[in-house]
Design an enzyme around this catalytic site. Structure first.
Site, PDB file in Angstrom:
ATOM      1  N   THR A 156       1.097  -1.061   0.114  1.00 59.44           N
ATOM      2  CA  THR A 156       0.080  -0.151  -0.072  1.00 59.44           C
ATOM      3  C   THR A 156       0.987   1.352   0.028  1.00 59.44           C
ATOM      4  OG1 THR A 156      -0.222  -0.197   2.473  1.00 59.44           O
ATOM      5  CG2 THR A 156      -2.226  -1.207   1.066  1.00 59.44           C
ATOM      6  N   LYS A 182       3.887  -6.817   3.809  1.00 57.78           N
ATOM      7  CA  LYS A 182       3.851  -5.339   3.618  1.00 57.78           C
ATOM      8  C   LYS A 182       3.364  -4.647   4.727  1.00 57.78           C
ATOM      9  CE  LYS A 182       0.463  -3.344   3.171  1.00 57.78           C
ATOM     10  NZ  LYS A 182      -0.271  -2.551   4.148  1.00 57.78           N
ATOM     11  N   THR A 193       1.972  -8.668  11.852  1.00 54.88           N
ATOM     12  CA  THR A 193       2.257  -7.417  11.215  1.00 54.88           C
ATOM     13  C   THR A 193       1.295  -7.031  10.643  1.00 54.88           C
ATOM     14  OG1 THR A 193       3.528  -6.379   9.517  1.00 54.88           O
ATOM     15  CG2 THR A 193       3.084  -8.607   9.254  1.00 54.88           C
ATOM     16  N   GLU A 280       6.722   4.773   7.101  1.00 53.57           N
ATOM     17  CA  GLU A 280       6.305   6.051   6.703  1.00 53.57           C
ATOM     18  C   GLU A 280       7.238   7.117   7.011  1.00 53.57           C
ATOM     19  OE1 GLU A 280       1.804   4.943   5.717  1.00 53.57           O
ATOM     20  OE2 GLU A 280       2.111   6.046   7.580  1.00 53.57           O
ATOM     21  N   ASN A 404       0.552  10.863   5.878  1.00 58.50           N
ATOM     22  CA  ASN A 404      -0.598  10.355   6.660  1.00 58.50           C
ATOM     23  C   ASN A 404      -1.685  11.515   6.420  1.00 58.50           C
ATOM     24  OD1 ASN A 404      -0.415   7.814   7.646  1.00 58.50           O
ATOM     25  ND2 ASN A 404       1.403   8.611   8.212  1.00 58.50           N
ATOM     26  N   SER A 409      -5.769  11.207  -0.516  1.00 57.57           N
ATOM     27  CA  SER A 409      -6.218  12.232  -1.723  1.00 57.57           C
ATOM     28  C   SER A 409      -5.387  11.853  -2.924  1.00 57.57           C
ATOM     29  CB  SER A 409      -5.471  13.442  -1.299  1.00 57.57           C
ATOM     30  OG  SER A 409      -4.821  13.541  -0.014  1.00 57.57           O
TER      31      SER A 409
END
Lengths: 409, 409
Positions: A156, A182, A193, A280, A404, A409
């Site tokens: 993702t 992932k 996870t 991230e 985040n 969007s």
């Protein structure tokens, strides 16, 4: 930029006898990306799973638990990205069932022999008709060497696919362990996870698979955190096809059992650490070890307090040895009778705190030197026992906020 | 930019008979800023305090506990900013004692009648000689109307001073409650705030002060979070000088007791909310209410899980109604037998989730409208009991990362 993580070279990912993988573009959220992955498992394969402890667990997690409990033998797996099918109520359950029905029809097995997995945005309706439409193509694409494509197909917000293989010898036969995973945000697994799939062709008593999986999870996916958010969809599955041809392993407490355990743990740790390296916005990979505790639980609690602290994580991002923030986090980790006057803190080889206060020999430039590294070990010694625990995390950067704030969007 | 918070108008801050405040520039960390504040309390004043539960509590917190327990009557308070005197070991304790000794000498009281407070960077040596040098000037500056200057003098990363007053009538006399607080990061009080000082001239039995303080803390500073980091220095003090001239309050369960409680809670809530409004990088003020719980503890745990989640907080920053993140946080709040199929979620007046799934009438633009507001209420109904709890928090923005990555430079 992931921290010291490269995309796996496809040739380094070894096929597992009895497992084939297929990938397709089903247009689940966006067109033109691989978002639907299927696994085919040979008859007689044993499968175990551990799942999120989040009470708001996703519909597919509920169905995985049900189908594993049914004990009819798992023969196929379907994974979609782009939609988590979580926070979707009874309708979400019905849609997850439909995706199992559809794969069962294509694979010629019973629906209860299928495990479904979803990952992506929460609280949106799963477009199951797109999964139904895509499954025949995914199944037609089944290949024994489909691991690299599958690792890509389950991503993702990951920037790189995550996969690893190990081989070992059991009874003169070569045994392979290969896994993919992932996850990059909403990562604070409390059992497993986001999504992790590890397969082996080892022959193992089915009853041993669940304890082996739990131990591997506990030493890998249950030791990482990116943002402290436990996902609704965390799932970690271990599959053993038994096709390597050696005599079945009947106890983990044997040379063969230990060798297999070591390979499964190594693949799981590689995958879990890859998730952190690709966290991230991550710019640093941080190992937090707390030792000298009375038991492993308090060491882990203290390590997680450090690894979760936004103040600690922003200091790592800034390469600023503002190390009192680490002490503060240890202090609020919930160890009721902690004596701060005993505590030592090390940053890699630099002795920062002795007996709860700044070490007289500590020089800011030494802390600064370590903080600038891409990989850093924080070691706290509580000096109250012999237990220890390690967790892995990353820093908190501007990019975490950007990613985040913009995710949908 | 603080969210709907203005600097208090000095004239709105009412003096409290029996309390005087003095401020000076002692150059503790930087020259040219007010960084040393003293309080003088009239003889016979009653004082209660609650302090951080962080086991790595700062040296001044340890001495406050000791001096309050000594019971000799607190007569003076010294607060420095720029240095937290935490993580400083035995040397830090000695330096905190020296600051009490110095103020005791200036004030003509015993050292055990002094409470010390420090806030600022952790794990650096307190320059106590600068405090000693500054105390005579601070004491000489004592004024009954020094509250506004004192509110400024205790700031660290705060962008605005925080202060409030209330008045009430007891037995025909006007009673005043005035308080100041500071704090903008490392805010997840587990007992009290960073620093909060509330004084009243009400006459109250000394034995009532501690329960009154605990209740006020529980309804104010113990209901906020900015980043989930419990500070080493959190302290909240309530002082009652008894100089308003009415007959002493001997029970909180009387009309007078309830009126005083209401005023103390109102001032404390104003201060606690001001800390959130001025939270590091805050652009939104968020009220999280969880209702329908079996007990207050589980409601509070769920509300804090929502309020702490970096994913929820970045979604608020982005004004993105990615509301599944709220459900996920409720799910991992540790309520073991939570039934997700019962849960309702409201964003202000918008009904987003019904029975654990997206409300059929929910439109994204309605969620979007609320998310764009500067003040937002999140309401979760667990539908399993009659208890409720509310906490206040802010969003997580780029500026939070910038502020904490740059704090020491």
């Amino acid at each position: 930029m992931p921290v010291n993580l490269a995309a796996p070279v496809p040739e380094s990912l070894l096929p597992v006898a009895g497992v084939r993988l297929g990938v397709t573009m089903a247009g689940i959220r966006k067109a033109g990306r691989r978002d639907l992955v299927v696994f085919e498992l040979a008859e007689g394969s044993a499968v175990a799973g551990v799942f999120t402890q989040n009470r708001f667990c996703a519909a597919p997690v509920q169905i995985c638990r049900e189908h594993l409990a049914a004990g009819e033998g798992i023969r196929a797996i379907v994974v979609n990205t782009g939609n988590a099918n979580a926070g979707t109520g009874a309708d979400g359950l019905a849609r997850a069932r439909r995706s199992c029905d559809a794969l069962a029809a294509v694979a010629g097995v019973a629906p209860r022999q299928v495990l479904p997995f979803s990952t992506g945005v929460i609280m949106e309706t799963l477009p199951v008709e797109r999964i139904e439409a895509g499954l025949p193509a995914a199944w037609a694409a089944l290949r024994a060497d489909g691991w690299a494509e599958a690792a890509e197909g389950i991503m993702t917000t990951d920037t790189l696919p995550k996969a690893a293989s190990r081989q070992l010898q059991i009874g003169g036969r070569t045994v392979t362990v290969t896994g993919i995973a992932k996850g990059a945000g909403m990562i604070r697994p409390n059992m497993a996870t986001m999504l992790g799939f590890v397969a082996t062709d080892a022959a193992v008593d089915a009853a041993l698979l669940q304890p082996l999986l739990r131990e591997a999870a506990d030493l890998s996916f249950n030791r990482i955190t990116i943002d402290g958010d436990t996902s609704t969809n965390d799932s970690f599955v271990l599959m053993a096809t038994g096709q390597a041809g050696h005599a079945p392993i009947t106890t983990l407490d044997s040379a063969e059992g230990r060798a297999l355990r070591e390979a499964v743990v190594a693949v799981s740790q590689h995958l879990a650490q890859a998730i952190v390296r690709d966290g991230e916005g991550a710019t640093k990979f941080i190992t937090v070890t707390v030792q000298g505790g009375r038991d492993e639980a308090e060491c882990r609690a203290a390590a997680y307090a450090v690894a979760h602290s936004p103040l600690v994580k922003t200091a790592f991002f800034a390469s600023d040895p503002n190390l009192g923030r680490i002490l503060a986090a240890v202090g609020y980790a919930g160890i009721g009778d902690l004596d701060q006057g005993l505590i030592d803190l090390f940053l890699d080889d630099v002795h920062v705190v002795r007996e709860g206060g700044r070490h007289p020999g500590y020089r800011e430039e030494d802390g600064q030197r370590v903080m600038k590294q891409a990989e850093i070990t924080v070691r706290v010694d509580l000096h109250r026992g012999a237990a220890a625990a390690t967790v892995w995390t990353c820093d908190l950067s501007h990019d975490y906020v950007s990613i985040n704030a913009d995710y949908r969007s």
